[in-house]
Design a protein around this motif. Sequence first.
Motif, mmCIF file in Angstrom:
data_model
loop_
_atom_site.group_PDB
_atom_site.id
_atom_site.type_symbol
_atom_site.label_atom_id
_atom_site.label_comp_id
_atom_site.label_asym_id
_atom_site.label_seq_id
_atom_site.Cartn_x
_atom_site.Cartn_y
_atom_site.Cartn_z
ATOM 1 N N GLU A 93 54.338 27.003 79.548
ATOM 2 C CA GLU A 93 54.261 28.382 80.026
ATOM 3 C C GLU A 93 52.940 29.000 79.578
ATOM 4 O OE1 GLU A 93 57.373 30.763 78.287
ATOM 5 O OE2 GLU A 93 57.277 29.697 76.391
ATOM 6 N N GLY A 94 52.609 30.148 80.157
ATOM 7 C CA GLY A 94 51.338 30.794 79.835
ATOM 8 C C GLY A 94 50.438 30.901 81.046
ATOM 9 N N ASN A 95 49.254 31.487 80.848
ATOM 10 C CA ASN A 95 48.340 31.753 81.959
ATOM 11 C C ASN A 95 47.895 30.488 82.684
ATOM 12 O OD1 ASN A 95 48.115 34.650 81.812
ATOM 13 N ND2 ASN A 95 46.954 34.397 79.931
ATOM 14 N N TYR A 96 47.535 29.437 81.926
ATOM 15 C CA TYR A 96 47.055 28.203 82.540
ATOM 16 C C TYR A 96 48.143 27.559 83.396
ATOM 17 C CZ TYR A 96 45.454 23.354 82.941
ATOM 18 O OH TYR A 96 45.111 22.117 83.424
ATOM 19 N N ASP A 251 54.756 46.272 67.185
ATOM 20 C CA ASP A 251 55.929 45.758 67.885
ATOM 21 C C ASP A 251 57.200 46.472 67.424
ATOM 22 O OD1 ASP A 251 56.504 43.762 69.934
ATOM 23 O OD2 ASP A 251 57.743 42.760 68.434
ATOM 24 N N LYS A 252 57.247 46.827 66.155
ATOM 25 C CA LYS A 252 58.411 47.528 65.618
ATOM 26 C C LYS A 252 58.566 48.928 66.212
ATOM 27 C CE LYS A 252 58.526 45.065 61.192
ATOM 28 N NZ LYS A 252 58.285 45.144 59.726
ATOM 29 N N GLN A 253 57.472 49.445 66.797
ATOM 30 C CA GLN A 253 57.529 50.763 67.421
ATOM 31 C C GLN A 253 58.148 50.717 68.818
ATOM 32 O OE1 GLN A 253 56.570 53.799 66.126
ATOM 33 N NE2 GLN A 253 56.244 52.800 64.164
ATOM 34 N N GLY A 254 58.402 49.505 69.328
ATOM 35 C CA GLY A 254 59.124 49.384 70.591
ATOM 36 C C GLY A 254 58.280 49.099 71.818
ATOM 37 N N ILE A 255 56.972 48.936 71.642
ATOM 38 C CA ILE A 255 56.105 48.583 72.772
ATOM 39 C C ILE A 255 55.401 47.277 72.429
ATOM 40 C CG2 ILE A 255 54.157 49.247 74.244
ATOM 41 C CD1 ILE A 255 54.800 52.157 73.663
ATOM 42 N N ARG A 256 55.580 46.282 73.253
ATOM 43 C CA ARG A 256 54.969 44.982 72.971
ATOM 44 C C ARG A 256 53.562 44.916 73.549
ATOM 45 N NH1 ARG A 256 57.945 39.515 71.975
ATOM 46 N NH2 ARG A 256 58.222 40.823 70.124
ATOM 47 N N PHE A 257 52.636 44.400 72.730
ATOM 48 C CA PHE A 257 51.249 44.220 73.141
ATOM 49 C C PHE A 257 50.901 42.734 73.119
ATOM 50 C CE2 PHE A 257 51.401 48.606 71.956
ATOM 51 C CZ PHE A 257 50.434 49.244 72.713
ATOM 52 N N GLU A 258 49.758 42.397 73.711
ATOM 53 C CA GLU A 258 49.322 40.997 73.669
ATOM 54 C C GLU A 258 48.634 40.735 72.331
ATOM 55 O OE1 GLU A 258 45.738 39.836 74.177
ATOM 56 O OE2 GLU A 258 45.442 41.867 73.456
ATOM 57 N N LEU A 259 48.398 39.462 72.034
ATOM 58 C CA LEU A 259 47.972 39.048 70.700
ATOM 59 C C LEU A 259 46.496 38.695 70.571
ATOM 60 C CD1 LEU A 259 51.121 37.001 69.766
ATOM 61 C CD2 LEU A 259 49.955 38.507 68.149
ATOM 62 N N LEU A 260 45.750 38.774 71.652
ATOM 63 C CA LEU A 260 44.359 38.344 71.594
ATOM 64 C C LEU A 260 43.405 39.515 71.353
ATOM 65 C CD1 LEU A 260 42.817 35.686 71.785
ATOM 66 C CD2 LEU A 260 42.607 36.036 74.250
ATOM 67 N N LEU A 291 51.583 37.666 79.271
ATOM 68 C CA LEU A 291 51.857 36.255 79.560
ATOM 69 C C LEU A 291 51.151 35.343 78.570
ATOM 70 C CD1 LEU A 291 53.333 34.362 81.536
ATOM 71 C CD2 LEU A 291 51.269 34.355 82.943
ATOM 72 N N GLY A 292 50.002 35.786 78.074
ATOM 73 C CA GLY A 292 49.251 34.988 77.104
ATOM 74 C C GLY A 292 49.962 34.819 75.773
ATOM 75 N N ASN A 293 50.940 35.690 75.478
ATOM 76 C CA ASN A 293 51.685 35.572 74.228
ATOM 77 C C ASN A 293 52.515 34.295 74.171
ATOM 78 O OD1 ASN A 293 50.630 38.018 73.524
ATOM 79 N ND2 ASN A 293 52.573 39.105 73.376
ATOM 80 N N ALA A 294 52.803 33.723 75.326
ATOM 81 C CA ALA A 294 53.588 32.489 75.359
ATOM 82 C C ALA A 294 52.903 31.370 74.600
ATOM 83 C CB ALA A 294 53.826 32.070 76.815
ATOM 84 N N LEU A 297 51.742 33.430 70.436
ATOM 85 C CA LEU A 297 52.768 33.717 69.438
ATOM 86 C C LEU A 297 53.240 32.460 68.697
ATOM 87 C CD1 LEU A 297 54.409 35.862 68.057
ATOM 88 C CD2 LEU A 297 56.090 35.756 69.905
ATOM 89 N N PRO A 298 53.481 31.339 69.379
ATOM 90 C CA PRO A 298 53.837 30.119 68.643
ATOM 91 C C PRO A 298 52.748 29.672 67.664
ATOM 92 C CG PRO A 298 54.421 29.877 70.946
ATOM 93 C CD PRO A 298 53.616 31.124 70.842
ATOM 94 N N ARG A 299 51.482 29.875 68.037
ATOM 95 C CA ARG A 299 50.387 29.527 67.125
ATOM 96 C C ARG A 299 50.444 30.374 65.857
ATOM 97 N NH1 ARG A 299 44.892 30.373 69.780
ATOM 98 N NH2 ARG A 299 44.174 29.482 67.801
ATOM 99 N N TYR A 300 50.675 31.681 66.034
ATOM 100 C CA TYR A 300 50.766 32.564 64.874
ATOM 101 C C TYR A 300 51.970 32.211 63.995
ATOM 102 C CZ TYR A 300 47.032 35.999 65.460
ATOM 103 O OH TYR A 300 45.818 36.615 65.492
ATOM 104 N N LYS A 301 53.091 31.920 64.624
ATOM 105 C CA LYS A 301 54.298 31.599 63.863
ATOM 106 C C LYS A 301 54.117 30.303 63.073
ATOM 107 C CE LYS A 301 57.737 34.062 66.610
ATOM 108 N NZ LYS A 301 58.922 33.936 67.489
ATOM 109 N N ARG A 302 53.448 29.331 63.677
ATOM 110 C CA ARG A 302 53.208 28.067 62.973
ATOM 111 C C ARG A 302 52.311 28.275 61.753
ATOM 112 N NH1 ARG A 302 52.898 25.830 68.277
ATOM 113 N NH2 ARG A 302 50.608 26.055 68.248
ATOM 114 N N LYS A 303 51.348 29.172 61.894
ATOM 115 C CA LYS A 303 50.376 29.348 60.804
ATOM 116 C C LYS A 303 50.880 30.294 59.725
ATOM 117 C CE LYS A 303 45.498 30.059 59.846
ATOM 118 N NZ LYS A 303 44.135 30.107 60.408
#
Length: 305
Positions: A93-96, A251-260, A291-294, A297-303
């Motif tokens: 999943e993701g942009n590519y 994110d805790k404020q209730g609005i999701r943003f992208e991670l880049l 869509l880029g969070n797909a 986010l896994p990269r951030y969680k792994r690190k």
Amino acid sequence: MKLSNTPVDSLMMFDRQIFIKRDDLLHPEFSGNKARKFAYFLAHDFPGAKKLIGYGSPQANSLYSMSALAKLKGWTLDFYVDHIAAQVKSQTEGNYVEACANGANVIDLSERHDREGRSCEEYIKEKALIDETQALFVPEGGRCEYAEFGVAQLAREIVDWAVQANLEQLKVFLPSGTGTTALFLNKYFIESGSNIRVLTCACVGGDEYLNLQFTQLSQFKTFYPEIISLPKKYHFGKLYRECYEMWQRIDKQGIRFELLYDPVGWIALEAYLKSASEQTSIIYIHQGGLLGNASMLPRYKRKFG
């Protein structure tokens, strides 16, 4: 297909209210700034065009949006990249992935024998466009004069909202890659006689690079937005603990943003508000691109867990 007139919400950050222009609620295939940058192509016909040509990162939001645009218009898309990492090719999943599903032809220049050290832009102009008489070329991130059409609509929406909200002083903030949206927003405010002004920060290449991008869009420095210098150098695409922590706070404020882009943007905005003497209202332009969070986010969680 919703491509304009997004609502304005707000959240509490840094002990004050920050308004959020919810461009992430635009049509998912063109959400955020890509909807504004590509609005001209969606609103106009191009009778002789059969192909769209662009370049950038294989994980870029622009790749997905250009693939959706090409599919909608019945065009093919050639999108040139420096290199496609194995981990990108293996994603589900993701942009590519979504761009390829839309029929995008993503061209890895590291596999081209005739590249001869050219950048993506140089290769396109010197090799790919030579025999293309029915192609539209869009520079990286939509950095071109066509983008002004949709960004001006965004600026009008902000002006109208500020009047309705009875805000006499307002500054617009958004993080920048090429700086296209920021510059054309500020240009509109100045030319229309509004006292609204734009603040931005450089997420790619630093302040000097961003100023260079401005010069390629306009020779008039009066239109250039104010660049907020970051507390430290952030390398584009690299993972930083403080960026992840900032993203989690928002994110805790209730609005999701992208991670880049957005975590760097919020870090810059916090630094600005700490040093600013006036209490001007701030509206943050949501960049979309979720869509880029797909992949991010896994990269951030792994690190960082």
